[in-house]
Motif scaffolding. Structure first.
Motif, PDB file in Angstrom:
ATOM      1  N   ASN A 114       0.830  -1.204   0.000  1.00 29.41           N
ATOM      2  CA  ASN A 114       0.000   0.000   0.000  1.00 29.41           C
ATOM      3  C   ASN A 114       0.866   1.257   0.000  1.00 29.41           C
ATOM      4  OD1 ASN A 114      -2.666  -1.043  -0.121  1.00 29.41           O
ATOM      5  ND2 ASN A 114      -2.501  -1.621   2.024  1.00 29.41           N
ATOM      6  N   TYR A 115       1.963   1.236   0.752  1.00 29.24           N
ATOM      7  CA  TYR A 115       2.882   2.377   0.793  1.00 29.24           C
ATOM      8  C   TYR A 115       3.500   2.603  -0.588  1.00 29.24           C
ATOM      9  CZ  TYR A 115       6.888   5.271   1.949  1.00 29.24           C
ATOM     10  OH  TYR A 115       7.810   6.274   1.968  1.00 29.24           O
ATOM     11  N   ILE A 116       3.989   1.520  -1.198  1.00 35.30           N
ATOM     12  CA  ILE A 116       4.595   1.631  -2.530  1.00 35.30           C
ATOM     13  C   ILE A 116       3.570   2.169  -3.523  1.00 35.30           C
ATOM     14  CG2 ILE A 116       5.483   0.283  -4.484  1.00 35.30           C
ATOM     15  CD1 ILE A 116       6.774  -1.582  -2.341  1.00 35.30           C
ATOM     16  N   ASN A 117       2.374   1.634  -3.466  1.00 33.38           N
ATOM     17  CA  ASN A 117       1.335   2.042  -4.399  1.00 33.38           C
ATOM     18  C   ASN A 117       0.945   3.513  -4.204  1.00 33.38           C
ATOM     19  OD1 ASN A 117      -0.408   0.836  -6.520  1.00 33.38           O
ATOM     20  ND2 ASN A 117      -1.989   1.751  -5.246  1.00 33.38           N
ATOM     21  N   SER A 118       0.800   3.945  -2.960  1.00 30.38           N
ATOM     22  CA  SER A 118       0.381   5.325  -2.719  1.00 30.38           C
ATOM     23  C   SER A 118       1.500   6.328  -3.033  1.00 30.38           C
ATOM     24  CB  SER A 118      -0.089   5.514  -1.276  1.00 30.38           C
ATOM     25  OG  SER A 118       0.977   5.323  -0.374  1.00 30.38           O
TER      26      SER A 118
END
Length: 122
Positions: A114-118
């Motif tokens: 989720n961090y990478i995606n955001s």
């Protein structure tokens, strides 16, 4: 048929299978991880099954099979793992609401993706 090793060849996934994979994996980071790990896994492990069988296996464990991936003697029969995806794919095609399969992951891995995606969208 060719003199090249499997890992030297361009990967090939049918468009239909790719649509299923991209539909089920919601995050870009999950899609990239699947494609990257698929290539590595295929280079190290002997298995029987088609693309969606392989994807069904990925959803269970992210291709994490520990040292067995690298011992050059691992053989996995993944045939029919795609059957676990059938209720969703058939239901979706018929307009029936069916629970979507998902990648089973730890909270840490979920937070990381989720961090990478955001942060990739900023």
């Amino acid at each position: 048929m060719v003199t090249h090793k499997l890992e030297e060849l361009a990967p090939s996934i049918s468009f239909t299978d790719l649509e299923v994979i991209f539909d089920i994996l919601p995050l870009q980071s999950e899609k990239v991880h699947y494609l990257s790990r698929r290539r590595e896994f295929e280079a190290h492990v002997n298995f029987q099954g088609d693309e969606l069988d392989l994807f069904g296996f990925y959803l269970k464990n992210g291709f994490n099979i520990g040292e067995d991936e690298y011992n050059n003697s691992t053989y996995l029969n993944l045939t029919l793992l795609s059957k676990e995806l059938d209720p969703y794919m058939i239901g979706k095609g018929r307009g029936i609401k069916v629970k979507k399969p998902f990648l089973q992951k730890t909270q840490y891995w979920s937070d990381t993706l989720n961090y990478i995606n955001s942060n990739g969208n900023n």
